[in-house]
Design an enzyme around this catalytic site. Structure first.
Site, PDB file in Angstrom:
ATOM      1  N   GLY A  27       0.832  -1.191   0.000  1.00 30.41           N
ATOM      2  CA  GLY A  27       0.000   0.000   0.000  1.00 30.41           C
ATOM      3  C   GLY A  27       0.864   1.238   0.000  1.00 30.41           C
ATOM      4  O   GLY A  27       0.976   1.940   1.004  1.00 30.41           O
ATOM      5  N   GLY A  32       3.486   5.078   3.521  1.00 32.14           N
ATOM      6  CA  GLY A  32       4.405   4.008   3.154  1.00 32.14           C
ATOM      7  C   GLY A  32       5.581   4.512   2.341  1.00 32.14           C
ATOM      8  O   GLY A  32       6.714   4.048   2.523  1.00 32.14           O
ATOM      9  N   LYS A  96      -5.446   1.229   3.259  1.00 32.12           N
ATOM     10  CA  LYS A  96      -6.536   1.869   3.975  1.00 32.12           C
ATOM     11  C   LYS A  96      -7.203   0.859   4.919  1.00 32.12           C
ATOM     12  O   LYS A  96      -7.258  -0.337   4.626  1.00 32.12           O
ATOM     13  CB  LYS A  96      -7.573   2.415   2.995  1.00 32.12           C
ATOM     14  CG  LYS A  96      -7.077   3.589   2.152  1.00 32.12           C
ATOM     15  CD  LYS A  96      -6.861   4.813   3.007  1.00 32.12           C
ATOM     16  CE  LYS A  96      -6.533   6.025   2.163  1.00 32.12           C
ATOM     17  NZ  LYS A  96      -6.300   7.231   2.992  1.00 32.12           N
ATOM     18  N   ASN A 122      -4.497   4.079  10.065  1.00 32.08           N
ATOM     19  CA  ASN A 122      -5.426   4.762  10.954  1.00 32.08           C
ATOM     20  C   ASN A 122      -6.380   3.745  11.571  1.00 32.08           C
ATOM     21  O   ASN A 122      -6.677   2.709  10.990  1.00 32.08           O
ATOM     22  CB  ASN A 122      -6.231   5.820  10.195  1.00 32.08           C
ATOM     23  CG  ASN A 122      -5.404   7.049   9.876  1.00 32.08           C
ATOM     24  OD1 ASN A 122      -4.552   7.463  10.664  1.00 32.08           O
ATOM     25  ND2 ASN A 122      -5.644   7.648   8.724  1.00 32.08           N
ATOM     26  N   LYS A 200      -4.165   8.556  19.162  1.00 32.80           N
ATOM     27  CA  LYS A 200      -4.177   9.064  17.789  1.00 32.80           C
ATOM     28  C   LYS A 200      -5.591   9.046  17.208  1.00 32.80           C
ATOM     29  O   LYS A 200      -5.960   9.945  16.443  1.00 32.80           O
ATOM     30  CB  LYS A 200      -3.234   8.242  16.909  1.00 32.80           C
ATOM     31  CG  LYS A 200      -3.094   8.851  15.520  1.00 32.80           C
ATOM     32  CD  LYS A 200      -2.233   8.037  14.607  1.00 32.80           C
ATOM     33  CE  LYS A 200      -2.215   8.672  13.221  1.00 32.80           C
ATOM     34  NZ  LYS A 200      -1.499   7.841  12.241  1.00 32.80           N
ATOM     35  N   ASN A 204      -7.528  12.029  15.373  1.00 33.43           N
ATOM     36  CA  ASN A 204      -8.155  11.888  14.058  1.00 33.43           C
ATOM     37  C   ASN A 204      -9.636  12.209  14.092  1.00 33.43           C
ATOM     38  O   ASN A 204     -10.171  12.837  13.173  1.00 33.43           O
ATOM     39  CB  ASN A 204      -7.937  10.470  13.528  1.00 33.43           C
ATOM     40  CG  ASN A 204      -6.542  10.249  12.988  1.00 33.43           C
ATOM     41  OD1 ASN A 204      -5.866  11.184  12.582  1.00 33.43           O
ATOM     42  ND2 ASN A 204      -6.093   9.001  12.997  1.00 33.43           N
ATOM     43  N   SER A 270      -6.015  13.141   6.056  1.00 32.37           N
ATOM     44  CA  SER A 270      -6.078  12.080   5.048  1.00 32.37           C
ATOM     45  C   SER A 270      -7.509  11.900   4.553  1.00 32.37           C
ATOM     46  O   SER A 270      -7.733  11.585   3.376  1.00 32.37           O
ATOM     47  CB  SER A 270      -5.551  10.771   5.633  1.00 32.37           C
ATOM     48  OG  SER A 270      -6.298  10.380   6.780  1.00 32.37           O
ATOM     49  N   GLU A 282     -11.780   6.654   5.354  1.00 28.94           N
ATOM     50  CA  GLU A 282     -11.687   5.723   6.477  1.00 28.94           C
ATOM     51  C   GLU A 282     -12.574   6.159   7.634  1.00 28.94           C
ATOM     52  O   GLU A 282     -12.371   5.717   8.766  1.00 28.94           O
ATOM     53  CB  GLU A 282     -10.235   5.643   6.954  1.00 28.94           C
ATOM     54  CG  GLU A 282      -9.286   5.060   5.929  1.00 28.94           C
ATOM     55  CD  GLU A 282      -7.855   5.057   6.415  1.00 28.94           C
ATOM     56  OE1 GLU A 282      -7.272   3.965   6.539  1.00 28.94           O
ATOM     57  OE2 GLU A 282      -7.312   6.150   6.681  1.00 28.94           O
TER      58      GLU A 282
END
Length: 323
Positions: A27, A32, A96, A122, A200, A204, A270, A282
């Site tokens: 991915g 990445g 994802k 995430n 996190k 988010n 994102s 996501e």
């Protein structure tokens, strides 16, 4: 944060070293590619697995890594085939969250026994979902990613800030952490990665949807009237659900959430980037996860639910069904 201005252009050579790792990036998006570039320039053998246009650009020119202080091309391998994970010591699993099970099933036949799969994603349960697919013999360790990056085009990643990792203990985690740190990636092994993932997640939940719905960066958001109290409401709901799930969160989490725009004011989430490209977001694994866990405990999370529904509406083709 303003877009960085490149100050140098070069091609990074790959030195040889007997203790280097073979790393596959499953991915090869912004996250990445950034970590892959850092590792490849340190001499590790890195293979990016991604889309055709991206792979072709990397094969022809190397991966272009643009930061605030440099603009370089880093040679590395790239492939569109999931079989390219074969032989890897470490797989950076960067798909994802919506694709976790599918991607795990795709790479399972090619994973070397004992290869460590690090979930750089995430959400808080990707490692459990991937492990359920891969089964015994394929260790999976969650990783918490703190980095601001974006793809500027095929074979071109831009770095805007930070770049550290927190990973869970495993048989290879200490070795991996040492190798990553030597490559310029600050990496910590922690017994409370679940708490760090949740921390996190709260960040988010506070910013991703708002950035997506407005298509504006974090710094602009918090300057608007009513946004900071709204963020506090989001945090309150997340903390209540975390307590119900017996998650140990840092005491300074609220301050950390409100401090994020100071460290990356120009960053679009994102979720905002996905929405702008017409891609599935996501959101179900961010605010949606909090909503699901709240319902599991007989609780309500109305602010997170509202953001979930609004992003679902925004990502749905006009006149199509909302899932």
């Amino acid at each position: 944060m303003n877009n960085p201005t490149a100050t140098s252009t070069a091609t990074a050579a790959i030195p040889a070293h007997p203790a280097l790792l073979s790393i596959a990036v499953m991915g090869a998006g912004a996250v990445g590619c950034y970590f892959g570039a850092m590792l490849a320039r340190a001499g590790h053998r890195v293979t990016l697995i991604g889309r055709q246009a991206h792979v072709q650009a990397v094969q022809q020119h190397g991966l272009r890594l643009q930061t605030a202080t440099e603009d370089i091309h880093v040679p590395m391998e790239a492939s569109t085939e999931v079989s390219a994970v074969q032989g890897a010591d470490v797989v950076l699993f960067c798909v994802k969250s919506t694709d976790t099970e599918t991607a795990a099933r795709q790479i399972r036949p090619y994973l070397s026994e004992g290869a460590l799969l690090l979930t750089l994603q995430n959400g808080v349960d990707n490692d459990e979902r991937a492990s359920a697919v891969l089964g015994d013999g394929h260790p999976v360790a969650p990783a918490v990613v703190y980095v601001a990056t974006a793809m500027a085009g095929p074979g071109h990643v831009r770095h805007y800030g930070r770049g550290e990792l927190v990973i869970a203990p495993s048989a290879r985690s200490e070795q991996v952490a040492q190798q990553f740190a030597a490559a310029g990636i600050p990496t910590q092994v922690s017994d409370n990665v679940r708490g760090a993932l949740w921390a996190k997640l709260v960040i988010n939940c506070a910013y991703n949807a708002l950035s997506a719905l407005t298509q504006m960066p974090y710094g602009w958001l918090v300057e608007q009237g009513g946004v900071n109290p709204l963020i506090d409401d989001i945090i309150d709901e997340c903390l209540a659900v975390a307590r119900a799930d017996a998650i140990a969160l840092p005491d300074n989490l609220r301050a950390a959430v409100h401090g994020l725009p100071q460290t990356m004011p120009g960053q679009l989430s994102s979720t905002a980037q996905d929405l702008a490209r017409g891609k599935l977001t996501e959101i179900d694994h961010l605010n949606g996860y909090v909503v699901r866990r709240a319902r599991a405990h007989g609780m309500a999370a109305p602010v997170n639910n509202t953001l979930l529904v609004l992003v679902r509406l925004a990502q749905t083709p006009r006149g199509g069904p909302v899932h």
